[in-house]
Enzyme design. Structure first.
Site, PDB file in Angstrom:
ATOM      1  N   ASP A   1      41.448  46.367  51.914  1.00 35.55           N
ATOM      2  CA  ASP A   1      42.481  45.337  51.810  1.00 35.55           C
ATOM      3  C   ASP A   1      43.896  45.907  51.795  1.00 35.55           C
ATOM      4  O   ASP A   1      44.858  45.204  51.513  1.00 35.55           O
ATOM      5  CB  ASP A   1      42.266  44.496  50.547  1.00 35.55           C
ATOM      6  CG  ASP A   1      42.350  45.323  49.269  1.00 35.55           C
ATOM      7  OD1 ASP A   1      42.476  46.568  49.342  1.00 35.55           O
ATOM      8  OD2 ASP A   1      42.292  44.719  48.174  1.00 35.55           O
TER       9      ASP A   1
ATOM     10  N   THR B   1      39.962  50.165  44.788  1.00 32.70           N
ATOM     11  CA  THR B   1      39.871  49.091  43.798  1.00 32.70           C
ATOM     12  C   THR B   1      38.834  49.522  42.773  1.00 32.70           C
ATOM     13  O   THR B   1      37.744  49.962  43.147  1.00 32.70           O
ATOM     14  CB  THR B   1      39.448  47.770  44.457  1.00 32.70           C
ATOM     15  OG1 THR B   1      40.455  47.366  45.388  1.00 32.70           O
ATOM     16  CG2 THR B   1      39.251  46.677  43.422  1.00 32.70           C
TER      17      THR B   1
ATOM     18  N   GLU C   1      34.995  39.572  41.852  1.00 33.63           N
ATOM     19  CA  GLU C   1      35.465  40.950  41.991  1.00 33.63           C
ATOM     20  C   GLU C   1      34.339  41.950  42.221  1.00 33.63           C
ATOM     21  O   GLU C   1      34.518  42.935  42.929  1.00 33.63           O
ATOM     22  CB  GLU C   1      36.247  41.355  40.741  1.00 33.63           C
ATOM     23  CG  GLU C   1      37.553  40.602  40.526  1.00 33.63           C
ATOM     24  CD  GLU C   1      38.644  41.038  41.490  1.00 33.63           C
ATOM     25  OE1 GLU C   1      38.676  42.235  41.850  1.00 33.63           O
ATOM     26  OE2 GLU C   1      39.462  40.184  41.894  1.00 33.63           O
TER      27      GLU C   1
END
Length: 264
Positions: free
Chosen positions: A67, A72, A49
């Site tokens: 994405d 994120t 991640e």
């Protein structure tokens, strides 16, 4: 005399069985929820991640990785487009009114389910980084990670009779794919895997089942993001499985997106 002798022998047998059970129990492998295994799990996930083994350094992480899920952020990749970041900030604000992220709640509700930054730019990223310096917000991230990802994954893996590696494989899958029953969500991936191989709880071989699960998961990753690097399956989890490391014992070595990692 025979009865007395049988009684003595029975007591000896019971004591021996008790000692055997005690030894077996003490040697029983730890599950992923044990502190050491959980720490290892967070480090492996962070390598995927956040490109680091220092998962605690990722509380303030935030970027749009392109994405389709908006920003994120944080230790587990909470996303503005997938509802978990919104609920994290809502719950955190309920406990800590007036925090630095609270003013973005209306915008977070508007962009939920999209990749939009409307109402978030230009200040949201700086606000997230600033709030992540507060121990209260770091604790909130920990709690949300456990509530939505870690604990459900471990519980399901335990019901399926899986060891620490299997529990981790479930955990990483639910982090990446999210909960739910769709074909590319964790529940859908598990359902497809069960059709291909029985779980240990269902009488199957664990390594065969986990291999089937990883096959299904890799396919789902390709559906979600065609051409995306599948290192977290191919050169991490598959490697641990091929090595027969069902207890996820250290030392561990793996490669993630071309970078080699090791946990001693």
């Amino acid at each position: 005399m025979k009865r007395a002798l049988l009684t003595v022998l029975s007591l000896v047998a019971i004591a021996a069985a008790g000692c055997s059970s005690a030894v077996s129990g003490s040697q029983e492998a730890e599950g992923l929820a044990s502190p050491a295994k959980k720490e290892t799990a967070q480090r492996i996930v962070a390598s995927a991640e956040n490109g680091t083994l220092d998962w605690r350094s990722a509380y303030g992480y935030i970027e749009d990785i392109g994405d389709g899920q908006g920003y994120t952020a944080g230790i587990i990749g909470f996303c503005t487009g997938t509802h978990d970041l919104l609920t994290l900030v809502e719950e955190y604000t309920g406990d800590h009114p007036g925090n630095g992220l609270a003013r973005y709640l209306p915008a977070l509700r508007e962009v939920d389910g999209t990749d939009s930054h409307e109402g978030l730019d230009p200040g949201f990223r700086a606000a997230w980084k600033a709030e992540a310096k507060r121990p209260e917000f770091r604790a909130a991230q920990d709690a949300k990670r456990d509530e939505e990802y870690f604990d459900p994954a471990v519980r399901q893996a335990e019901r399926d009779g899986l060891s620490a590696l299997g529990q981790f494989i479930y955990y990483d899958a639910i982090v990446y794919h999210g909960p739910g029953d769709g074909p590319t969500s964790f529940g859908g991936i598990r359902a497809d895997a069960v059709k291909r191989a029985d779980t240990p709880a269902g009488g199957g071989d664990e390594e065969a089942y986990l291999s089937a699960f990883l096959d299904v998961r890799r396919e789902a990753m390709r559906v979600l993001h065609p051409g995306h690097d599948t290192s977290r399956v191919d050169t991490a989890q598959r490697r641990f499985l091929d090595e027969g490391n069902l207890d996820l014992e250290t030392p561990l070595e793996w490669t993630m997106y071309g970078t080699r990692y090791e946990v001693a």
